[in-house]
Design a protein around this motif. Structure first.
Motif, PDB file in Angstrom:
ATOM      1  N   GLY A  27      25.909 -15.735  84.323  1.00  0.00           N
ATOM      2  CA  GLY A  27      26.182 -15.822  82.893  1.00  0.00           C
ATOM      3  C   GLY A  27      27.672 -15.967  82.662  1.00  0.00           C
ATOM      4  O   GLY A  27      28.476 -15.953  83.587  1.00  0.00           O
ATOM      5  N   PHE A  28      28.060 -16.152  81.401  1.00  0.00           N
ATOM      6  CA  PHE A  28      29.470 -16.362  81.079  1.00  0.00           C
ATOM      7  C   PHE A  28      30.103 -15.169  80.380  1.00  0.00           C
ATOM      8  O   PHE A  28      31.294 -15.184  80.090  1.00  0.00           O
ATOM      9  CB  PHE A  28      29.644 -17.596  80.195  1.00  0.00           C
ATOM     10  N   GLY A  29      29.352 -14.129  80.098  1.00  0.00           N
ATOM     11  CA  GLY A  29      29.877 -12.990  79.345  1.00  0.00           C
ATOM     12  C   GLY A  29      31.056 -12.310  80.017  1.00  0.00           C
ATOM     13  O   GLY A  29      32.094 -12.087  79.394  1.00  0.00           O
ATOM     14  N   HIS A  30      30.909 -11.984  81.301  1.00  0.00           N
ATOM     15  CA  HIS A  30      32.003 -11.323  82.010  1.00  0.00           C
ATOM     16  C   HIS A  30      33.198 -12.256  82.134  1.00  0.00           C
ATOM     17  O   HIS A  30      34.346 -11.846  81.948  1.00  0.00           O
ATOM     18  CB  HIS A  30      31.552 -10.881  83.401  1.00  0.00           C
ATOM     19  N   ALA A  31      32.927 -13.515  82.436  1.00  0.00           N
ATOM     20  CA  ALA A  31      34.009 -14.490  82.627  1.00  0.00           C
ATOM     21  C   ALA A  31      34.820 -14.688  81.350  1.00  0.00           C
ATOM     22  O   ALA A  31      36.045 -14.745  81.395  1.00  0.00           O
ATOM     23  CB  ALA A  31      33.431 -15.820  83.106  1.00  0.00           C
ATOM     24  N   THR A  32      34.155 -14.757  80.203  1.00  0.00           N
ATOM     25  CA  THR A  32      34.896 -14.971  78.960  1.00  0.00           C
ATOM     26  C   THR A  32      35.740 -13.755  78.590  1.00  0.00           C
ATOM     27  O   THR A  32      36.794 -13.901  77.974  1.00  0.00           O
ATOM     28  CB  THR A  32      33.958 -15.327  77.794  1.00  0.00           C
ATOM     29  N   ARG A  33      35.318 -12.583  78.983  1.00  0.00           N
ATOM     30  CA  ARG A  33      36.145 -11.384  78.747  1.00  0.00           C
ATOM     31  C   ARG A  33      37.380 -11.386  79.650  1.00  0.00           C
ATOM     32  O   ARG A  33      38.457 -10.968  79.247  1.00  0.00           O
ATOM     33  CB  ARG A  33      35.321 -10.124  78.967  1.00  0.00           C
ATOM     34  N   GLU A  36      40.596 -13.336  78.401  1.00  0.00           N
ATOM     35  CA  GLU A  36      41.571 -12.644  77.552  1.00  0.00           C
ATOM     36  C   GLU A  36      42.503 -11.753  78.368  1.00  0.00           C
ATOM     37  O   GLU A  36      43.700 -11.706  78.119  1.00  0.00           O
ATOM     38  CB  GLU A  36      40.865 -11.824  76.473  1.00  0.00           C
ATOM     39  N   VAL A  37      41.955 -11.060  79.351  1.00  0.00           N
ATOM     40  CA  VAL A  37      42.785 -10.207  80.208  1.00  0.00           C
ATOM     41  C   VAL A  37      43.767 -11.077  80.986  1.00  0.00           C
ATOM     42  O   VAL A  37      44.963 -10.789  81.046  1.00  0.00           O
ATOM     43  CB  VAL A  37      41.913  -9.368  81.162  1.00  0.00           C
ATOM     44  N   ALA A  38      43.258 -12.159  81.590  1.00  0.00           N
ATOM     45  CA  ALA A  38      44.113 -13.057  82.376  1.00  0.00           C
ATOM     46  C   ALA A  38      45.198 -13.676  81.507  1.00  0.00           C
ATOM     47  O   ALA A  38      46.355 -13.791  81.925  1.00  0.00           O
ATOM     48  CB  ALA A  38      43.265 -14.146  83.030  1.00  0.00           C
ATOM     49  N   ASP A  56      34.873 -23.583  86.563  1.00  0.00           N
ATOM     50  CA  ASP A  56      36.307 -23.537  86.265  1.00  0.00           C
ATOM     51  C   ASP A  56      36.604 -23.678  84.776  1.00  0.00           C
ATOM     52  O   ASP A  56      37.525 -23.057  84.264  1.00  0.00           O
ATOM     53  CB  ASP A  56      37.047 -24.651  87.016  1.00  0.00           C
ATOM     54  N   PHE A  57      35.813 -24.518  84.078  1.00  0.00           N
ATOM     55  CA  PHE A  57      36.126 -24.784  82.671  1.00  0.00           C
ATOM     56  C   PHE A  57      36.117 -23.525  81.806  1.00  0.00           C
ATOM     57  O   PHE A  57      36.774 -23.485  80.763  1.00  0.00           O
ATOM     58  CB  PHE A  57      35.200 -25.854  82.076  1.00  0.00           C
ATOM     59  N   VAL A  58      35.389 -22.505  82.234  1.00  0.00           N
ATOM     60  CA  VAL A  58      35.376 -21.253  81.468  1.00  0.00           C
ATOM     61  C   VAL A  58      36.795 -20.698  81.353  1.00  0.00           C
ATOM     62  O   VAL A  58      37.189 -20.180  80.313  1.00  0.00           O
ATOM     63  CB  VAL A  58      34.442 -20.212  82.131  1.00  0.00           C
ATOM     64  N   TYR A  59      37.577 -20.850  82.403  1.00  0.00           N
ATOM     65  CA  TYR A  59      38.946 -20.322  82.435  1.00  0.00           C
ATOM     66  C   TYR A  59      39.972 -21.364  81.997  1.00  0.00           C
ATOM     67  O   TYR A  59      40.879 -21.067  81.227  1.00  0.00           O
ATOM     68  CB  TYR A  59      39.280 -19.827  83.847  1.00  0.00           C
ATOM     69  N   THR A  60      39.828 -22.585  82.490  1.00  0.00           N
ATOM     70  CA  THR A  60      40.855 -23.604  82.260  1.00  0.00           C
ATOM     71  C   THR A  60      40.833 -24.182  80.847  1.00  0.00           C
ATOM     72  O   THR A  60      41.826 -24.757  80.415  1.00  0.00           O
ATOM     73  CB  THR A  60      40.740 -24.746  83.280  1.00  0.00           C
ATOM     74  N   THR A  61      39.736 -24.051  80.131  1.00  0.00           N
ATOM     75  CA  THR A  61      39.702 -24.512  78.737  1.00  0.00           C
ATOM     76  C   THR A  61      40.644 -23.674  77.884  1.00  0.00           C
ATOM     77  O   THR A  61      41.321 -24.181  77.006  1.00  0.00           O
ATOM     78  CB  THR A  61      38.266 -24.414  78.175  1.00  0.00           C
ATOM     79  N   GLU A  62      40.713 -22.388  78.166  1.00  0.00           N
ATOM     80  CA  GLU A  62      41.533 -21.469  77.381  1.00  0.00           C
ATOM     81  C   GLU A  62      42.922 -21.237  77.961  1.00  0.00           C
ATOM     82  O   GLU A  62      43.838 -20.881  77.239  1.00  0.00           O
ATOM     83  CB  GLU A  62      40.814 -20.125  77.245  1.00  0.00           C
ATOM     84  N   ILE A  63      43.066 -21.388  79.272  1.00  0.00           N
ATOM     85  CA  ILE A  63      44.346 -21.092  79.928  1.00  0.00           C
ATOM     86  C   ILE A  63      44.773 -22.301  80.760  1.00  0.00           C
ATOM     87  O   ILE A  63      44.086 -22.676  81.710  1.00  0.00           O
ATOM     88  CB  ILE A  63      44.231 -19.864  80.857  1.00  0.00           C
TER      89      ILE A  63
END
Length: 85
Positions: A27-33, A36-38, A56-63
């Motif tokens: 799932g993406f719940g933990h990754a999306t949280r 914000e920490v990262a 990767d897009f879960v992280y690289t879209t936002e950061i």
């Protein structure tokens, strides 16, 4: 970072830290949280290595930062049957 000391501001030297963060890819719940920490750690000048099976897009879209490193984890799940064949 500033620390108040009896009304005087005292400057505290920052240390560059490297964080390794394992995140489940289920799932993406933990990754999306973790995004914000990262983000906050990177904005504070630290490096973050995320180890996850999440895309990767879960992280690289936002950061978008060279301080973010993503390492892939691949889990092999085997279903073992105990029923006779």
């Amino acid at each position: 970072m500033r620390i108040e000391n009896e009304g005087d501001d005292v400057s505290v030297p920052r240390r560059h830290l490297v964080f390794a963060y394992y995140v489940t890819g289920h799932g993406f719940g933990h990754a999306t949280r973790v995004v914000e920490v990262a983000r906050h750690l990177i904005l504070a000048g630290h490096d973050v290595h995320v180890v996850s099976a999440a895309p990767d897009f879960v992280y690289t879209t936002e950061i978008q930062s060279p301080r973010l490193q993503i390492r892939k984890v691949i889990f092999l799940h085997l279903l073992l049957s105990t029923s006779p064949s």
